[in-house]
Scaffold this active site. Structure first.
Site, PDB file in Angstrom:
ATOM      1  N   TYR A  56      71.355  26.788  73.926  1.00 29.37           N
ATOM      2  CA  TYR A  56      71.543  27.607  75.136  1.00 29.37           C
ATOM      3  C   TYR A  56      72.624  26.982  76.010  1.00 29.37           C
ATOM      4  O   TYR A  56      73.571  27.664  76.431  1.00 29.37           O
ATOM      5  CB  TYR A  56      70.218  27.726  75.904  1.00 29.37           C
ATOM      6  CG  TYR A  56      70.283  28.713  77.047  1.00 29.37           C
ATOM      7  CD1 TYR A  56      70.093  30.068  76.829  1.00 29.37           C
ATOM      8  CD2 TYR A  56      70.542  28.287  78.346  1.00 29.37           C
ATOM      9  CE1 TYR A  56      70.168  30.985  77.877  1.00 29.37           C
ATOM     10  CE2 TYR A  56      70.618  29.194  79.397  1.00 29.37           C
ATOM     11  CZ  TYR A  56      70.416  30.542  79.154  1.00 29.37           C
ATOM     12  OH  TYR A  56      70.497  31.449  80.191  1.00 29.37           O
ATOM     13  N   VAL A  75      74.208  42.366  69.281  1.00 24.14           N
ATOM     14  CA  VAL A  75      75.547  41.851  69.566  1.00 24.14           C
ATOM     15  C   VAL A  75      76.034  40.856  68.506  1.00 24.14           C
ATOM     16  O   VAL A  75      77.217  40.529  68.468  1.00 24.14           O
ATOM     17  CB  VAL A  75      75.654  41.209  70.975  1.00 24.14           C
ATOM     18  CG1 VAL A  75      75.507  42.260  72.062  1.00 24.14           C
ATOM     19  CG2 VAL A  75      74.654  40.067  71.143  1.00 24.14           C
TER      20      VAL A  75
END
Ligand SMILES: NC(=O)c1ccc[n+]([C@@H]2O[C@H](COP(=O)([O-])OP(=O)(O)OC[C@H]3O[C@@H](n4cnc5c(N)ncnc54)[C@H](O)[C@@H]3O)[C@@H](O)[C@H]2O)c1
Length: 276
Positions: free
Chosen positions: A175, A76
């Site tokens: 994250y 991606v």
């Protein structure tokens, strides 16, 4: 008769875990699936990513539900490949209705690591989770708009996208940053696509029983990190959700039952984000 008969869904990170579960669930509701997965490891990430064999297993699980699936290898982070893969899938299936931007990594540093390692973890987690989400929606939106039938975009964030939980290292902070930023993408897209009846929402799972949460490093981090203990402590009596629990929310958001729900951050977290 399913809630998604005749529709087509694009799912990233589809080879295993939540992505596979979403594919199987949406197929059971009648959707055909276009799916991508990296099927290779990322060196800064501390646990293995999916394999081609796992992607093939997802394809056969979808086919067992009587639906078609085109499953391809794509990273991606690579917009051109994501777009070419999706374009080919839409050309084959004739339409696009649902987008699940689900691919993600969670690299961790359990102890002091060279700054180069930490920087690589930051770069990779932002690249996969955040840029990957942008690439996914950027490739998909022209198809949804051209279809003229509306649509549903579901972005997978995390409890770490709603509360301050990520430790001190580049992987953990990256994250948390990426999962918060996904909410920003969602809110802008929801406003800008509402007139075309294209709905955009985020889901925020607490810990889920997949390789991301159940690998030796993550278990050690959860046991030792000041953030980590509570990470696995949900107010409701469940320590790990199952992928199908998240798929239930995704299938709902994808369906007409949610036809006026857009711009929503939906926790699937057993009460985690609401606790004191
Ligand atoms: N497991 C949890 O506890 C948890 C909690 C909250 C949110 N999430 C999020 O849920 C999503 C799904 O994760 P999961 O729990 O199924 O973990 P997982 O590791 O089992 O699945 C992630 C999938 O994404 C794929 N992937 C990784 N990098 C990719 C890339 N660059 N291009 C394409 N595919 C790539 C992997 O190969 C894998 O198949 C992620 O976005 C994750 O951040 C997970």
């Amino acid at each position: 008769m399913g809630s998604l008969d005749g529709r087509v869904a694009f799912i990233t990170g589809v080879a295993r875990g939540q992505g596979r579960s979403h594919a199987v669930r949406l197929a059971a509701e009648g959707a055909d699936i276009i799916g991508v997965d990296i099927c290779a490891d990322i060196p800064s990430n501390n646990y293995p990513l999916a394999t081609r064999a796992e992607l093939d297993e997802t394809i056969s699980l979808v086919q067992d539900r009587g639906r078609r699936m085109i499953g391809s290898i794509a990273d991606v982070r690579d917009f051109a490949t994501v777009r070419a893969t999706l374009d080919a899938g839409v050309a084959e299936f004739g339409r696009l209705d649902i987008v699940c931007a689900n691919a993600g990594i969670a690299p961790l540093s359990l102890e002091q690591v060279p700054i180069e390692t930490e920087l690589a973890q930051w770069t990779d987690v932002i690249g996969v989770n955040l840029s990957g989400t942008f690439h996914t929606v950027r490739a998909a939106i022209p198809h949804l708009v051209a279809g003229g039938r509306g649509g549903s975009i579901i972005l997978t964030s995390s409890t770490a996208g709603l509360v301050g939980m990520g430790g001190l290292d580049g992987g953990g902070l990256g994250y948390a940053a990426s999962k918060h930023a996904i909410v920003g993408i969602m809110r802008c897209l929801a406003n800008n696509l509402a007139a075309q009846s294209i709905r955009v929402n985020t889901v925020h799972p607490t810990a889920v029983n997949t390789m991301m949460a159940v690998n030796p490093q993550m278990m050690e981090w959860a046991a030792n990190n000041p953030d980590g203990g509570p990470h696995l402590m949900n107010p409701m009596p469940v320590s790990l959700l199952e992928p199908r629990d998240i798929s239930d929310a995704v299938a709902f958001l994808a369906s007409d039952a949610a036809k006026y729900i857009t711009g929503v951050t939906l926790p699937v977290d057993a009460g985690f984000c609401n606790k004191l």
